[in-house]
Motif scaffolding. Structure first.
Motif, PDB file in Angstrom:
ATOM      1  N   SER A  45       0.838  -1.213   0.000  1.00  0.00           N
ATOM      2  CA  SER A  45       0.000   0.000   0.000  1.00  0.00           C
ATOM      3  C   SER A  45       0.865   1.253   0.000  1.00  0.00           C
ATOM      4  N   ASN A  49       0.725   4.178  -2.631  1.00  0.00           N
ATOM      5  CA  ASN A  49       0.454   5.536  -2.153  1.00  0.00           C
ATOM      6  C   ASN A  49       1.514   6.540  -2.600  1.00  0.00           C
ATOM      7  N   LEU A  54      -0.511   9.935  -2.973  1.00  0.00           N
ATOM      8  CA  LEU A  54      -1.302  10.015  -1.733  1.00  0.00           C
ATOM      9  C   LEU A  54      -0.385  10.267  -0.555  1.00  0.00           C
ATOM     10  N   PHE A  89     -10.707   0.731  -4.841  1.00  0.00           N
ATOM     11  CA  PHE A  89     -10.347   0.141  -3.558  1.00  0.00           C
ATOM     12  C   PHE A  89     -11.236  -1.066  -3.272  1.00  0.00           C
ATOM     13  N   GLN A  91     -13.211  -1.248  -0.763  1.00  0.00           N
ATOM     14  CA  GLN A  91     -14.528  -0.650  -0.512  1.00  0.00           C
ATOM     15  C   GLN A  91     -14.888   0.129  -1.792  1.00  0.00           C
ATOM     16  N   ASN A  93     -16.791   2.771  -2.389  1.00  0.00           N
ATOM     17  CA  ASN A  93     -16.792   4.238  -2.299  1.00  0.00           C
ATOM     18  C   ASN A  93     -17.709   4.930  -3.308  1.00  0.00           C
ATOM     19  N   ASP A 161      -6.313  -1.228  -5.148  1.00  0.00           N
ATOM     20  CA  ASP A 161      -5.829  -1.829  -3.905  1.00  0.00           C
ATOM     21  C   ASP A 161      -6.830  -2.890  -3.466  1.00  0.00           C
TER      22      ASP A 161
HETATM   23  P1  ADP Z   1      -5.129  -2.010   3.912  1.00  0.00           P
HETATM   24  O1  ADP Z   1      -3.818  -1.904   3.177  1.00  0.00           O
HETATM   25  O2  ADP Z   1      -4.956  -2.000   5.404  1.00  0.00           O
HETATM   26  O3  ADP Z   1      -6.041  -3.097   3.424  1.00  0.00           O
HETATM   27  P2  ADP Z   1      -6.895  -0.184   2.485  1.00  0.00           P
HETATM   28  O4  ADP Z   1      -6.846  -1.120   1.348  1.00  0.00           O
HETATM   29  O5  ADP Z   1      -8.184   0.131   3.120  1.00  0.00           O
HETATM   30  O6  ADP Z   1      -5.869  -0.606   3.641  1.00  0.00           O
HETATM   31  O7  ADP Z   1      -6.235   1.183   2.038  1.00  0.00           O
HETATM   32  C1  ADP Z   1      -4.977   1.208   1.435  1.00  0.00           C
HETATM   33  C2  ADP Z   1      -4.533   2.662   1.363  1.00  0.00           C
HETATM   34  O8  ADP Z   1      -5.403   3.409   0.510  1.00  0.00           O
HETATM   35  C3  ADP Z   1      -4.525   3.338   2.709  1.00  0.00           C
HETATM   36  O9  ADP Z   1      -3.347   4.112   2.825  1.00  0.00           O
HETATM   37  C4  ADP Z   1      -5.736   4.223   2.707  1.00  0.00           C
HETATM   38  O10 ADP Z   1      -5.488   5.428   3.418  1.00  0.00           O
HETATM   39  C5  ADP Z   1      -5.931   4.510   1.229  1.00  0.00           C
HETATM   40  N1  ADP Z   1      -7.371   4.614   0.913  1.00  0.00           N
HETATM   41  C6  ADP Z   1      -8.321   3.696   1.153  1.00  0.00           C
HETATM   42  N2  ADP Z   1      -9.502   4.119   0.717  1.00  0.00           N
HETATM   43  C7  ADP Z   1      -9.310   5.354   0.188  1.00  0.00           C
HETATM   44  C8  ADP Z   1     -10.147   6.334  -0.437  1.00  0.00           C
HETATM   45  N3  ADP Z   1     -11.434   6.138  -0.598  1.00  0.00           N
HETATM   46  N4  ADP Z   1      -9.586   7.469  -0.853  1.00  0.00           N
HETATM   47  C9  ADP Z   1      -8.278   7.705  -0.702  1.00  0.00           C
HETATM   48  N5  ADP Z   1      -7.430   6.828  -0.114  1.00  0.00           N
HETATM   49  C10 ADP Z   1      -7.942   5.673   0.326  1.00  0.00           C
END
Ligand code: ADP
Ligand code: ADP
Length: 227
Positions: A45, A49, A54, A89, A91, A93, A161
């Motif tokens: 991640s 990022n 990000l 992602f 989720q 969104n 991601d």
């Molecule tokens: P993990 O690696 O713990 O599974 P996530 O997949 O939820 O975490 O998120 C990975 C990265 O993407 C994190 O750094 C998070 O801050 C970022 N992120 C997740 N959802 C969003 C979003 N809707 N907008 C911007 N950044 C996001």
């Protein structure tokens, strides 16, 4: 093309120092579908990022189409992200009070040369569901809306991601097939973090990480790039 040279990222939080990226060098070509694999905590991640702006690097260089991304001002980076990058992602969104069609139109409004929304709806198999709201859709359908929305602005790169992280095998396969088709059809660079080995099979490049380093970077000879 994206070229990372010796990128490091160190987090300092509450007296704890974590070297999330330890000298990562990597190239991803235009039109390439690249997959990043590795155990939890290996830096996947963080890598995504910093490439997508990000998060900032601690040291090293990230060059995209001749521009040094690490030297972009906040304004330049915001604009670059908004106009040229797409994000998907785990989720979905989606905007809950907008229909499928409206969710995708939002994406098209951001882009410089947006794709045709109706065509996109058909491409991801959602045309008949265009007037439904996200809560009326299955997880797989919602993820297809999310893909269509990020593609609508016709971005240079799409970052994913764990795009199939919340989906069962059947829906995961559908999402993978769509990502592969879109990569071939539109030549969009796609960079995917996943635990799904099915994605690795269709990728042009498979990057494996461990403890903040790239431990292998293999090119799939069977898959030819779109562009
Ligand atoms: P993990 O690696 O713990 O599974 P996530 O997949 O939820 O975490 O998120 C990975 C990265 O993407 C994190 O750094 C998070 O801050 C970022 N992120 C997740 N959802 C969003 C979003 N809707 N907008 C911007 N950044 C996001
Ligand atoms: P992965 O995506 O492969 O699970 P991450 O890039 O999320 O790995 O994390 C790499 C390392 O950096 C982990 O040790 C994680 O705990 C740490 N890390 C990630 N984000 C932060 C943060 N915002 N602050 C402090 N440590 C972080």
């Amino acid at each position: 093309m994206i070229k990372l040279t010796d990128v490091t990222k160190t987090y300092e939080a509450g007296g704890v120092r974590t070297e999330a990226l330890k000298g990562v060098s990597l190239e991803i070509e235009d039109g390439e579908l690249a997959v990043i694999l590795g155990p939890s905590g290996s830096g996947k991640s963080t890598l995504l990022n910093v490439i997508s702006g990000l998060d900032t690097v601690t040291s090293g260089s990230i060059i995209y189409n001749g521009n040094e991304l690490t030297e972009f001002s906040d304004t330049e980076m915001t604009r670059f992200r908004r106009e040229q990058l797409g994000f998907i992602f785990q989720q979905y969104n989606l905007f809950p009070n907008l229909t499928v069609l409206e969710n995708i139109q939002i994406g098209a409004e951001i882009g410089n040369e947006p794709l045709n929304v109706e065509e996109l709806l058909k491409r991801v198999g959602l045309y008949d569901l265009r007037n439904k709201y996200p809560w009326q859709l299955s997880g797989g359908e919602q993820q297809r809306v999310s893909i269509a929305r990020s593609l609508a602005k016709n971005p240079e790169i799409i970052f994913c991601d764990e795009p199939t992280g919340s989906l069962d095998e059947e829906n995961s396969k559908q999402i993978l097939a769509i990502l592969q088709e879109l990569n071939e059809e539109f030549g969009t660079m796609i960079i995917v973090i996943t635990h799904n080995t099915g994605i690795a099979e269709m990728a042009h490049k498979v990057i494996r990480m461990n403890s903040g380093q790239i431990i292998s970077n293999t090119v799939n000879p069977v898959r030819k790039r779109a562009r």
